[in-house]
Design a protein around this motif. Structure first.
Motif, PDB file in Angstrom:
ATOM      1  N   ARG A 129       0.993  -1.200   0.108  1.00  0.00           N
ATOM      2  CA  ARG A 129      -0.177   0.037   0.080  1.00  0.00           C
ATOM      3  C   ARG A 129       0.872   1.133  -0.236  1.00  0.00           C
ATOM      4  O   ARG A 129       0.609   2.440  -0.752  1.00  0.00           O
ATOM      5  CB  ARG A 129      -0.821   0.034   1.229  1.00  0.00           C
ATOM      6  CG  ARG A 129      -1.771   1.241   1.135  1.00  0.00           C
ATOM      7  CD  ARG A 129      -2.899   0.965   2.185  1.00  0.00           C
ATOM      8  NE  ARG A 129      -3.904   2.156   2.067  1.00  0.00           N
ATOM      9  CZ  ARG A 129      -3.508   3.322   2.875  1.00  0.00           C
ATOM     10  NH1 ARG A 129      -2.649   3.448   3.645  1.00  0.00           N
ATOM     11  NH2 ARG A 129      -4.284   4.434   2.934  1.00  0.00           N
ATOM     12  N   TYR A 159      -4.624  -0.064  -5.101  1.00  0.00           N
ATOM     13  CA  TYR A 159      -4.142  -1.372  -4.094  1.00  0.00           C
ATOM     14  C   TYR A 159      -4.920  -2.410  -4.290  1.00  0.00           C
ATOM     15  O   TYR A 159      -4.703  -3.433  -4.099  1.00  0.00           O
ATOM     16  CB  TYR A 159      -4.094  -0.405  -2.462  1.00  0.00           C
ATOM     17  CG  TYR A 159      -3.518  -1.521  -1.648  1.00  0.00           C
ATOM     18  CD1 TYR A 159      -2.715  -2.227  -1.508  1.00  0.00           C
ATOM     19  CD2 TYR A 159      -4.315  -1.245  -0.349  1.00  0.00           C
ATOM     20  CE1 TYR A 159      -2.363  -2.891  -0.538  1.00  0.00           C
ATOM     21  CE2 TYR A 159      -3.878  -1.740   0.768  1.00  0.00           C
ATOM     22  CZ  TYR A 159      -3.089  -2.931   0.546  1.00  0.00           C
ATOM     23  OH  TYR A 159      -2.605  -3.851   1.941  1.00  0.00           O
ATOM     24  N   ALA A 160      -6.292  -2.065  -4.152  1.00  0.00           N
ATOM     25  CA  ALA A 160      -7.138  -3.383  -4.295  1.00  0.00           C
ATOM     26  C   ALA A 160      -7.236  -3.912  -5.514  1.00  0.00           C
ATOM     27  O   ALA A 160      -7.292  -5.288  -5.598  1.00  0.00           O
ATOM     28  CB  ALA A 160      -8.627  -2.756  -4.109  1.00  0.00           C
ATOM     29  N   ASP A 163      -3.839  -6.103  -5.388  1.00  0.00           N
ATOM     30  CA  ASP A 163      -3.997  -7.340  -4.634  1.00  0.00           C
ATOM     31  C   ASP A 163      -4.887  -8.296  -5.169  1.00  0.00           C
ATOM     32  O   ASP A 163      -4.941  -9.326  -4.946  1.00  0.00           O
ATOM     33  CB  ASP A 163      -4.372  -6.794  -3.367  1.00  0.00           C
ATOM     34  CG  ASP A 163      -3.091  -6.812  -2.406  1.00  0.00           C
ATOM     35  OD1 ASP A 163      -1.800  -7.151  -2.857  1.00  0.00           O
ATOM     36  OD2 ASP A 163      -3.121  -6.340  -1.058  1.00  0.00           O
ATOM     37  N   GLY A 164      -6.181  -7.683  -5.590  1.00  0.00           N
ATOM     38  CA  GLY A 164      -7.220  -8.605  -6.254  1.00  0.00           C
ATOM     39  C   GLY A 164      -6.702  -9.564  -7.410  1.00  0.00           C
ATOM     40  O   GLY A 164      -6.959 -10.684  -7.438  1.00  0.00           O
TER      41      GLY A 164
ATOM     42  N   ALA B 160     -11.403  -8.197  -9.676  1.00  0.00           N
ATOM     43  CA  ALA B 160      -9.973  -7.968  -8.969  1.00  0.00           C
ATOM     44  C   ALA B 160     -10.221  -6.923  -7.871  1.00  0.00           C
ATOM     45  O   ALA B 160      -9.857  -7.002  -6.702  1.00  0.00           O
ATOM     46  CB  ALA B 160      -8.778  -7.539  -9.939  1.00  0.00           C
ATOM     47  N   ASP B 163     -12.651  -8.101  -4.984  1.00  0.00           N
ATOM     48  CA  ASP B 163     -11.932  -8.896  -4.130  1.00  0.00           C
ATOM     49  C   ASP B 163     -10.828  -8.479  -3.377  1.00  0.00           C
ATOM     50  O   ASP B 163     -10.638  -8.902  -2.270  1.00  0.00           O
ATOM     51  CB  ASP B 163     -11.431 -10.262  -5.134  1.00  0.00           C
ATOM     52  CG  ASP B 163     -12.517 -11.253  -5.078  1.00  0.00           C
ATOM     53  OD1 ASP B 163     -13.579 -11.127  -4.283  1.00  0.00           O
ATOM     54  OD2 ASP B 163     -12.365 -12.511  -5.472  1.00  0.00           O
ATOM     55  N   GLY B 164     -10.046  -7.566  -4.155  1.00  0.00           N
ATOM     56  CA  GLY B 164      -9.100  -6.782  -3.260  1.00  0.00           C
ATOM     57  C   GLY B 164      -9.682  -5.921  -2.400  1.00  0.00           C
ATOM     58  O   GLY B 164      -9.052  -5.989  -1.133  1.00  0.00           O
ATOM     59  N   HIS B 168      -9.076  -6.306   1.791  1.00  0.00           N
ATOM     60  CA  HIS B 168      -8.611  -5.549   2.600  1.00  0.00           C
ATOM     61  C   HIS B 168      -9.375  -5.103   3.933  1.00  0.00           C
ATOM     62  O   HIS B 168      -9.189  -4.842   4.934  1.00  0.00           O
ATOM     63  CB  HIS B 168      -8.145  -4.065   1.797  1.00  0.00           C
ATOM     64  CG  HIS B 168      -7.084  -4.393   0.864  1.00  0.00           C
ATOM     65  ND1 HIS B 168      -6.966  -3.519  -0.299  1.00  0.00           N
ATOM     66  CD2 HIS B 168      -6.016  -5.288   0.691  1.00  0.00           C
ATOM     67  CE1 HIS B 168      -5.929  -4.105  -0.964  1.00  0.00           C
ATOM     68  NE2 HIS B 168      -5.160  -5.215  -0.412  1.00  0.00           N
TER      69      HIS B 168
END
Lengths: 197, 197
Positions: A129, A159-160, A163-164, B160, B163-164, B168
């Motif tokens: 992040r 960021y999401a 990571d997703g 994505a 789900d991200g 988080h």
């Protein structure tokens, strides 16, 4: 070989054995005994370097983070157009080969194990992040973001997204390949940045 | 009470006990003995409903999926403007309260446990990617997507992102609250859809 380097290499060898055990047997198999056997050393010898299972697991995760950090820094230090550089750095977070998929899986199993121990869990530990925050703010300073962009929202969004994608690339390596991941990231960057796609 | 309903309620009670055990002790604690104790029944009685630990865990996960599916369907069936409806459906996937955070955590621990058993793991099981595919295609049919949108890319991107965010929101409930999650999703929808933000 200088003693410190020898010692670091030995610890890295043990950390890599830890990854293999986690990948094969999950966290429940990551005992000092199993890891020592995988690293081909005695449990007593392993305890010299890592007095507790906790310290060993922490080190093994720190090494995952450091390896990814080194790859990202290599790209950050290259002379590249901003979009290419940002894309290259983000592509290092999403697993696209056996090695990085294994790292991500270790991170995932480790996080699942520790996530319900709130007091010992630090979600910011991987530094991702923070890295994305720096990227968005640098794009802003270079006047490369579209007008009316809300910086904090864009940090959370990217960021999401990253990571997703990393989660999906780890869980379904056959469905989501490197070129598709790159296309998704490129498409997102084009929607928030001023550089042409 | 009809026998079938009684039986279903009994199985749900056992599944909920399974969630509590997973949340407290992780997958390694999710033994038939522990779950029976948590559900306040005998291990033999539990085995009447679930002949194997595997069948019990599968049922407990299916119930997580069904509960989320029911919440999403409730919103899908409401008379709402398209953007509000899509946002509402997506908000049901991202955990924003104790209950949905617990469901997500069960999913996470379960996935981490099974992800390295490739032959038994189905990443599409939760149905989220399929739901997002349907949403994007319906927005397209309603002429609500911006021109030059690549449908497959938008499905992967939104999948994505959701789900991200869910990951988080589960790992850092204190940092990422409901209003921030909503703002991120709204901002993304505005960047791909024609309806005003």
């Amino acid at each position: 070989m200088p003693k410190q380097i020898d010692h670091d290499q030995r610890k890295q060898k043990i950390a890599e054995a830890t990854w293999r055990v986690i990948l094969r047997d999950g966290m429940s198999g990551a005992t000092v005994r199993n890891i020592a056997r995988e690293a081909n050393i005695s449990p007593g010898s392993l305890r010299n370097d890592f007095p507790s299972q906790e310290s060993l697991l922490q080190y093994a995760m720190t090494l995952v983070k450091e390896r990814a950090g080194e790859r990202i820094l290599t790209i950050a230090n290259q002379e590249l157009p901003p979009k290419e550089k940002v894309l290259g750095m983000l592509m290092e977070i999403v697993p696209t080969d056996e090695q990085t998929r294994a790292e991500m899986e270790v991170w995932f199993v480790f996080t699942a194990h520790y996530s319900h121990q709130r007091e010992r869990f630090d979600a910011g530990f991987d530094g991702i992040r923070n890295m994305i925050r720096i990227i968005i703010h640098q794009l802003q300073e270079l006047d490369l973001l579209k007008p009316d962009i809300h910086l904090d929202l864009e940090v959370e969004k990217l960021y999401a997204l990253v990571d997703g994608l990393a989660l999906h690339a780890m869980l379904e390596p056959g469905r989501l390949d490197r070129s598709q991941i790159k296309a998704v990231l490129k498409s997102h960057l084009s929607s928030v940045c001023l550089f042409s796609s």
